[in-house]
Design a protein around this motif. Structure first.
Motif, mmCIF file in Angstrom:
data_model
loop_
_atom_site.group_PDB
_atom_site.id
_atom_site.type_symbol
_atom_site.label_atom_id
_atom_site.label_comp_id
_atom_site.label_asym_id
_atom_site.label_seq_id
_atom_site.Cartn_x
_atom_site.Cartn_y
_atom_site.Cartn_z
ATOM 1 N N UNK A 124 42.429 35.860 34.775
ATOM 2 C CA UNK A 124 41.070 35.501 35.193
ATOM 3 C C UNK A 124 40.519 36.499 36.202
ATOM 4 N N UNK A 125 41.367 36.936 37.147
ATOM 5 C CA UNK A 125 40.921 37.897 38.161
ATOM 6 C C UNK A 125 40.628 39.253 37.524
ATOM 7 N N UNK A 126 41.503 39.703 36.636
ATOM 8 C CA UNK A 126 41.317 41.016 36.020
ATOM 9 C C UNK A 126 40.086 41.047 35.114
ATOM 10 N N UNK A 127 39.873 39.982 34.348
ATOM 11 C CA UNK A 127 38.819 40.008 33.345
ATOM 12 C C UNK A 127 37.456 39.599 33.886
ATOM 13 N N UNK A 128 37.431 38.686 34.865
ATOM 14 C CA UNK A 128 36.151 38.156 35.329
ATOM 15 C C UNK A 128 35.943 38.278 36.828
ATOM 16 N N UNK A 129 36.906 38.838 37.567
ATOM 17 C CA UNK A 129 36.801 38.952 39.021
ATOM 18 C C UNK A 129 36.567 37.595 39.691
ATOM 19 N N UNK A 130 37.198 36.567 39.158
ATOM 20 C CA UNK A 130 37.090 35.227 39.737
ATOM 21 C C UNK A 130 38.287 34.406 39.273
ATOM 22 N N UNK A 169 41.830 28.037 34.014
ATOM 23 C CA UNK A 169 42.140 26.877 33.174
ATOM 24 C C UNK A 169 41.877 27.144 31.690
ATOM 25 N N UNK A 170 40.760 27.759 31.295
ATOM 26 C CA UNK A 170 40.592 28.096 29.872
ATOM 27 C C UNK A 170 41.693 29.002 29.332
ATOM 28 N N UNK A 171 42.214 29.902 30.160
ATOM 29 C CA UNK A 171 43.295 30.772 29.696
ATOM 30 C C UNK A 171 44.587 29.971 29.516
#
Length: 300
Positions: free
Chosen positions: A241-247, A252-254
């Motif tokens: 989540x951090x790598x792909x969306x910076x948040x 949870x979706x992942x």
């Protein structure tokens, strides 16, 4: 130092609690996909099922093969669980006092070290099935760590930092999706392989290895191995989540993606998995990493 410890302990405690309920979520999700009820007898909707499972596993007798290395069979699961907990030191929360400026490098070191605990767990039992399972996971981990490192370098170049917390706070990178879209599928594949999840769960192929490297483990030792695996799933979801969306919002979706793939995808063939790593993922990640490096240095 004291402040850092007081901030780390709640992270570790909450990660273990989240891990226990992840097992319940997984069982409920698989039951839903397979048109059955799943755990529903322990209190309301089976909410205390993880506690019951933990008590059962903790109180089971720890069987140790007679010809095994007793010290190694005890230490290897504990080392694996400790390394899985250590990863949570890098949890990218903005409220933490201490930022880890080289967090990605530390993460790579921990993930690489964890492979040794698995091979020691399989070798220490002196069982051919456990050893074969450990050898397979070792070869798989080594193969997929190369594109994983290249992918992490790719994301660190885009974000201009190796600090996960700093990445989490760089929500202003509006151009990022145009750069990372080709690498998203690559990273999700690497994520599944690194956590030994379907369709890359060759270390625990029940049909041919009788549960793989952990076949001779029971009680607390088996619990430590399983807890380490689910802690890795949680952290890799947060890292993705951090790598792909910076948040942290896509964590949870992942996690749900992990469960959906396990319930729908068949196990991949071992030779095809190794071919994918060395012939597809490594050239792809190396090409994109070199390309993005040239682009950023040219623009700067």
């Amino acid at each position: 130092m004291l402040i850092s410890i007081t901030q780390l302990l709640p992270n570790l405690l909450l990660s273990v609690i989240a891990m226990t309920f992840l097992t319940l979520l997984e069982r409920k999700s698989l039951a839903f996909m397979q048109l059955r009820k799943g755990p529903n007898k322990s209190t309301m909707a089976g909410l205390t099922q993880p506690v019951a499972d933990a008590l059962k596993l903790m109180t089971k007798t720890m069987m140790t093969p007679k010809a095994s290395n007793t010290i190694m069979t005890f230490l290897a699961p504990m080392i694996s669980f400790t390394l899985s907990l250590t990863v949570w030191y890098l949890y990218p929360a903005s409220h933490l006092v201490t930022h880890k400026s080289l967090g990605l490098l530390l993460l790579i070191c921990i993930l690489a070290t964890k492979s040794y605990s698995i091979i020691l767990a399989g070798w220490g039992t002196n069982s051919k099935y456990a050893l074969i399972g450990a050898m397979r996971i070792m070869a798989q981990s080594i193969s997929y760590e190369v594109p994983m490192i290249l992918t992490l370098i790719f994301f660190s170049i885009i974000s201009h930092t190796l600090d996960l917390t700093a990445m989490n706070e760089k929500s202003h990178l509006t151009f990022k999706w145009s750069l990372i879209t080709p690498m998203t599928g690559v990273w999700l594949t690497i994520m599944l392989a690194e956590t030994n999840r379907t369709p890359f769960d060759f270390s625990e192929g029940e049909s041919e290895l009788v549960s793989g490297f952990n076949v001779e483990y029971s009680g607390v030792k088996f619990t430590a191995l399983i807890m380490g695996e689910y802690l890795d799933i949680l952290f890799m979801s947060i890292l993705s989540s951090v790598l792909l969306t910076n948040s942290l919002g896509m964590s949870f979706p992942i996690i749900l993606l992990f469960l959906l793939i396990r319930g729908s995808a068949p196990r991949y063939r071992y030779d095809l998995m190794m071919y994918t790593a060395w012939k597809v993922l490594i050239p792809t990640t190396l090409s994109f990493t070199l390309l993005i490096t040239v682009v950023f240095f040219t623009l700067n």
